[in-house]
Design a protein around this motif. Structure first.
Motif, PDB file in Angstrom:
ATOM      1  N   GLY A  69       0.834  -1.200   0.000  1.00 40.50           N
ATOM      2  CA  GLY A  69       0.000   0.000   0.000  1.00 40.50           C
ATOM      3  C   GLY A  69       0.870   1.252   0.000  1.00 40.50           C
ATOM      4  N   THR A  91       3.501  -1.357   3.654  1.00 37.49           N
ATOM      5  CA  THR A  91       2.953  -0.041   3.292  1.00 37.49           C
ATOM      6  C   THR A  91       4.084   0.981   3.329  1.00 37.49           C
ATOM      7  OG1 THR A  91       0.859  -0.621   4.382  1.00 37.49           O
ATOM      8  CG2 THR A  91       1.184   1.694   3.812  1.00 37.49           C
ATOM      9  N   TYR A 123      -3.850   4.890  -1.393  1.00 33.96           N
ATOM     10  CA  TYR A 123      -4.995   5.295  -0.568  1.00 33.96           C
ATOM     11  C   TYR A 123      -4.873   6.811  -0.414  1.00 33.96           C
ATOM     12  CZ  TYR A 123      -8.390   5.246   3.265  1.00 33.96           C
ATOM     13  OH  TYR A 123      -9.498   5.447   4.060  1.00 33.96           O
TER      14      TYR A 123
END
Length: 261
Positions: free
Chosen positions: A62, A80, A107
């Motif tokens: 991510g 991430t 995101y």
């Protein structure tokens, strides 16, 4: 512990408890910093549920944004990284091209993606990068005090538009999903919300489809999620959810905006 029951749920017929709800393996057991009624926590969980169900936890990377979700890496139990403000699509592009077998997603909030990061998202989409973008649109800059964002609705009051957003001064709210849908390399865009149980399930389905597109090497997918911000909308969590239905979806209609997959 045993519970006697005449039904199969939550107790099984043999009298033992049956687990019907639990924390996803991809989500850490920590308290979140988000305000009461914020949608980020719901979206975080949905992403984790999808990753678990697809069995891609060890392959997922991510890219967290600058904004309210800047600490997302504290809540996800998979790899991430953090990107500079608005640069998540460029970072995701580099990771995916270097490690094409990984499942890479960004995101981003509306301040990160639709303001300082507009050029980044347009060019990543136009190149047809095989990545997944989760775009959380709450219509304000939440991290810095509730200022007007590119997605703020006309008439909406914010810290920098105390009498409401005006077209003559501030322009129209930016429909980033419709804009990106015009690009030929984009394969899938859907707009959802998380203001009620039914819509949360729809959002999960959209996120799952976007990840599946990447797994099948179909190309660029983006899910825009209308998310409540009770704190800077100056509403209760219940009122914020109702406001999405009453006002936000008029300008940002829900549903699949583009599907070439």
């Amino acid at each position: 512990m045993k519970i006697k029951s005449k039904t199969n749920s939550p107790a099984q017929t043999d009298g033992t408890l049956k687990k019907v709800f639990s924390r996803p393996e991809s989500m850490r057991d920590v308290a979140m910093h988000y305000c009461s009624g914020c949608g980020h926590g719901i979206v975080h969980r949905l992403i984790c549920e999808v990753i678990d169900e697809l069995g891609i936890r060890e392959r997922t990377i991510g890219v967290a944004p600058v904004g309210c979700a800047v600490l997302a890496y504290d809540y996800w139990d998979f790899d991430t990284t953090e990107a500079a403000h608005g640069r998540a699509p460029a970072v995701a592009t580099g990771i995916k091209r270097l490690l094409p077998d990984r499942i890479v997603f960004t995101y981003q909030g509306d301040g990160d993606l639709a303001a300082i990061g507009t050029a980044e998202i347009i060019h990543a989409a136009n190149r047809g990068e095989n990545i997944t973008v989760i775009f959380v649109n709450n219509g304000v800059y939440g991290m810095t005090g509730g200022q007007m964002a590119p997605t703020t609705l006309l008439g909406q009051k914010t810290a920098t538009t105390p009498w409401g957003r005006e077209v003559s001064r501030d322009g129209f709210p930016l429909k980033i999903s419709e804009l990106l849908s015009l690009l030929p390399a984009v394969v899938y865009i859907e707009r959802t919300t998380v203001n009620k149980a039914k819509n949360i399930l729809i959002t999960k389905g959209a996120i799952k489809r976007a990840f599946q597109n990447q797994i099948e090497n179909k190309g660029f997918s983006l899910i825009e999620i209308l998310s409540p911000c009770p704190t800077y909308w100056h509403m209760s969590p219940l009122e914020a959810g109702q406001w999405i239905d009453a006002e936000m979806v008029k300008h940002y209609p829900l549903g699949i905006i583009k599907s070439n997959c």
